[in-house]
Design a protein around this motif. Structure first.
Motif, mmCIF file in Angstrom:
data_model
loop_
_atom_site.group_PDB
_atom_site.id
_atom_site.type_symbol
_atom_site.label_atom_id
_atom_site.label_comp_id
_atom_site.label_asym_id
_atom_site.label_seq_id
_atom_site.Cartn_x
_atom_site.Cartn_y
_atom_site.Cartn_z
ATOM 1 N N GLU A 10 25.258 -18.985 9.136
ATOM 2 C CA GLU A 10 24.388 -18.385 8.115
ATOM 3 C C GLU A 10 22.963 -18.231 8.639
ATOM 4 O O GLU A 10 22.321 -17.199 8.437
ATOM 5 C CB GLU A 10 24.412 -19.231 6.839
ATOM 6 N N ARG A 11 22.454 -19.260 9.319
ATOM 7 C CA ARG A 11 21.093 -19.178 9.868
ATOM 8 C C ARG A 11 20.987 -18.071 10.900
ATOM 9 O O ARG A 11 20.042 -17.278 10.872
ATOM 10 C CB ARG A 11 20.698 -20.504 10.531
ATOM 11 N N LEU A 12 21.940 -18.002 11.808
ATOM 12 C CA LEU A 12 21.898 -16.974 12.852
ATOM 13 C C LEU A 12 22.038 -15.573 12.261
ATOM 14 O O LEU A 12 21.353 -14.641 12.694
ATOM 15 C CB LEU A 12 22.985 -17.239 13.897
ATOM 16 N N ASN A 13 22.910 -15.418 11.279
ATOM 17 C CA ASN A 13 23.052 -14.114 10.617
ATOM 18 C C ASN A 13 21.762 -13.713 9.916
ATOM 19 O O ASN A 13 21.340 -12.556 9.980
ATOM 20 C CB ASN A 13 24.202 -14.127 9.614
ATOM 21 N N ARG A 14 21.134 -14.652 9.244
ATOM 22 C CA ARG A 14 19.884 -14.374 8.538
ATOM 23 C C ARG A 14 18.793 -13.980 9.537
ATOM 24 O O ARG A 14 18.030 -13.034 9.295
ATOM 25 C CB ARG A 14 19.476 -15.591 7.718
ATOM 26 N N GLN A 15 18.721 -14.660 10.670
ATOM 27 C CA GLN A 15 17.738 -14.328 11.702
ATOM 28 C C GLN A 15 17.977 -12.911 12.228
ATOM 29 O O GLN A 15 17.045 -12.103 12.330
ATOM 30 C CB GLN A 15 17.832 -15.319 12.871
ATOM 31 N N TYR A 16 19.232 -12.620 12.542
ATOM 32 C CA TYR A 16 19.591 -11.309 13.090
ATOM 33 C C TYR A 16 19.270 -10.199 12.082
ATOM 34 O O TYR A 16 18.655 -9.190 12.434
ATOM 35 C CB TYR A 16 21.082 -11.311 13.447
ATOM 36 N N GLU A 17 19.664 -10.394 10.841
ATOM 37 C CA GLU A 17 19.411 -9.379 9.805
ATOM 38 C C GLU A 17 17.919 -9.218 9.558
ATOM 39 O O GLU A 17 17.447 -8.109 9.298
ATOM 40 C CB GLU A 17 20.141 -9.733 8.507
ATOM 41 N N SER A 18 17.162 -10.301 9.621
ATOM 42 C CA SER A 18 15.717 -10.231 9.434
ATOM 43 C C SER A 18 15.081 -9.336 10.501
ATOM 44 O O SER A 18 14.249 -8.479 10.193
ATOM 45 C CB SER A 18 15.114 -11.634 9.501
ATOM 46 N N ILE A 19 15.485 -9.521 11.718
ATOM 47 C CA ILE A 19 14.937 -8.713 12.817
ATOM 48 C C ILE A 19 15.404 -7.268 12.711
ATOM 49 O O ILE A 19 14.619 -6.333 12.843
ATOM 50 C CB ILE A 19 15.319 -9.342 14.173
ATOM 51 N N MET A 20 16.678 -7.068 12.427
ATOM 52 C CA MET A 20 17.219 -5.708 12.341
ATOM 53 C C MET A 20 16.656 -4.947 11.135
ATOM 54 O O MET A 20 16.564 -3.722 11.176
ATOM 55 C CB MET A 20 18.741 -5.741 12.273
ATOM 56 N N SER A 21 16.285 -5.649 10.082
ATOM 57 C CA SER A 21 15.777 -4.974 8.885
ATOM 58 C C SER A 21 14.433 -4.298 9.130
ATOM 59 O O SER A 21 14.029 -3.439 8.360
ATOM 60 C CB SER A 21 15.648 -5.973 7.727
ATOM 61 N N ARG A 22 13.748 -4.647 10.192
ATOM 62 C CA ARG A 22 12.443 -4.052 10.495
ATOM 63 C C ARG A 22 12.545 -2.873 11.439
ATOM 64 O O ARG A 22 11.559 -2.255 11.784
ATOM 65 C CB ARG A 22 11.521 -5.069 11.131
ATOM 66 N N GLU A 23 13.767 -2.536 11.866
ATOM 67 C CA GLU A 23 13.938 -1.474 12.854
ATOM 68 C C GLU A 23 13.349 -0.141 12.379
ATOM 69 O O GLU A 23 12.681 0.554 13.133
ATOM 70 C CB GLU A 23 15.415 -1.307 13.198
ATOM 71 N N GLU A 24 13.579 0.197 11.124
ATOM 72 C CA GLU A 24 13.067 1.462 10.597
ATOM 73 C C GLU A 24 11.540 1.507 10.668
ATOM 74 O O GLU A 24 10.959 2.528 11.024
ATOM 75 C CB GLU A 24 13.531 1.646 9.155
ATOM 76 N N TYR A 25 10.882 0.392 10.339
ATOM 77 C CA TYR A 25 9.421 0.341 10.416
ATOM 78 C C TYR A 25 8.952 0.633 11.838
ATOM 79 O O TYR A 25 8.046 1.434 12.041
ATOM 80 C CB TYR A 25 8.897 -1.022 9.953
ATOM 81 N N PHE A 26 9.571 -0.019 12.820
ATOM 82 C CA PHE A 26 9.141 0.159 14.197
ATOM 83 C C PHE A 26 9.449 1.561 14.707
ATOM 84 O O PHE A 26 8.690 2.114 15.490
ATOM 85 C CB PHE A 26 9.765 -0.912 15.104
ATOM 86 N N GLN A 27 10.546 2.152 14.270
ATOM 87 C CA GLN A 27 10.883 3.504 14.694
ATOM 88 C C GLN A 27 9.928 4.528 14.101
ATOM 89 O O GLN A 27 9.583 5.501 14.760
ATOM 90 C CB GLN A 27 12.324 3.850 14.318
ATOM 91 N N GLU A 28 9.508 4.318 12.862
ATOM 92 C CA GLU A 28 8.664 5.296 12.187
ATOM 93 C C GLU A 28 7.174 5.088 12.427
ATOM 94 O O GLU A 28 6.410 6.043 12.397
ATOM 95 C CB GLU A 28 8.926 5.268 10.676
ATOM 96 N N ASN A 29 6.735 3.862 12.651
ATOM 97 C CA ASN A 29 5.310 3.570 12.683
ATOM 98 C C ASN A 29 4.759 3.139 14.038
ATOM 99 O O ASN A 29 3.549 3.008 14.173
ATOM 100 C CB ASN A 29 4.986 2.485 11.650
ATOM 101 N N VAL A 30 5.619 2.872 14.985
ATOM 102 C CA VAL A 30 5.149 2.393 16.279
ATOM 103 C C VAL A 30 5.626 3.368 17.357
ATOM 104 O O VAL A 30 6.804 3.724 17.405
ATOM 105 C CB VAL A 30 5.673 0.962 16.565
ATOM 106 N N ASP A 31 4.700 3.799 18.195
ATOM 107 C CA ASP A 31 5.028 4.778 19.230
ATOM 108 C C ASP A 31 6.063 4.237 20.200
ATOM 109 O O ASP A 31 5.982 3.087 20.639
ATOM 110 C CB ASP A 31 3.774 5.165 20.021
ATOM 111 N N GLU A 32 7.025 5.106 20.532
ATOM 112 C CA GLU A 32 8.047 4.731 21.499
ATOM 113 C C GLU A 32 7.388 4.532 22.860
ATOM 114 O O GLU A 32 6.528 5.306 23.266
ATOM 115 C CB GLU A 32 9.112 5.826 21.596
ATOM 116 N N GLY A 33 7.759 3.479 23.538
ATOM 117 C CA GLY A 33 7.189 3.171 24.848
ATOM 118 C C GLY A 33 5.945 2.309 24.775
ATOM 119 O O GLY A 33 5.446 1.862 25.796
#
Length: 192
Positions: free
Chosen positions: A75-98
């Motif tokens: 449960e802890r590892l899943n929560r950690q993984y989902e927490s990190i993955m849930s921010r992917e859209e923010y980084f794709q839309e708001n942070v320049d690639e590279g």
């Protein structure tokens, strides 16, 4: 975005492509219908692959355990993984690639995946007969919690800087740089 939502969007896109074909009375309409069909097909395939690939790690971790011996760690590892993955859209839309921040996020995602794979390997090879203390798995959970904690601080500071540019305090910039350096050291020290 969940699997159901992605496929509902796919059905809507497909319906639009069919409407364009039906209503097309010229070659341009047919070409637009074909292009919409191609976009629909690519979107549907890529979105489903992305979602299934992301879920595969969490499902694989759950499937690797026998009984309920490691439920808390899973449960802890899943929560950690989902927490990190849930921010992917923010980084794709708001942070320049590279950019350094985007590269750091990719490293953090990779570390979360490495943690999941390591946990799966540990659980699959665990001695279920003598049941020694799962020190390795507990340490993996603690390291992942610390990584997520620092990652959350970084995201909060990035959002604060993005939304408060007029009142930008240089202390925030220093904090973000310090946080990034700390996270870079953690990521490089954990699995690379």
């Amino acid at each position: 975005m969940g699997l159901i939502a992605v496929n509902i969007m796919g059905v809507i896109m497909f319906a639009l492509a069919i409407v364009v074909f039906v209503l097309a009375d010229s070659m341009a309409g047919i070409v637009i219908g074909i292009l919409l069909s191609i976009v629909w097909l690519v979107f549907t395939i890529m979105a489903n692959i992305h979602i299934l690939r992301g879920r595969r790690s969490t499902e694989k971790l759950k499937d690797s355990a026998r009984g309920h011996l490691f439920d808390a760690q899973i449960e802890r590892l899943n929560r950690q993984y989902e927490s990190i993955m849930s921010r992917e859209e923010y980084f794709q839309e708001n942070v320049d690639e590279g950019s350094g921040v985007r590269n750091l996020y990719e490293d953090i995602k990779e570390q979360a995946q490495i943690n999941m794979d390591s946990a799966i390997g540990f659980i699959q090879t665990y001695d279920y007969y003598t049941r020694p203390q799962p020190i390795y798995l507990d340490n993996l959970c603690r390291q992942g919690d610390e990584l997520v904690r620092k990652f959350n601080i970084l995201v909060e500071k990035l959002v604060d800087i993005d939304t408060n540019l007029s009142s930008l305090d240089m202390k925030y910039v220093d904090d973000v740089i310090e946080c990034m350096n700390s996270m870079r050291q953690d990521v490089n020290g954990q699995g690379k």
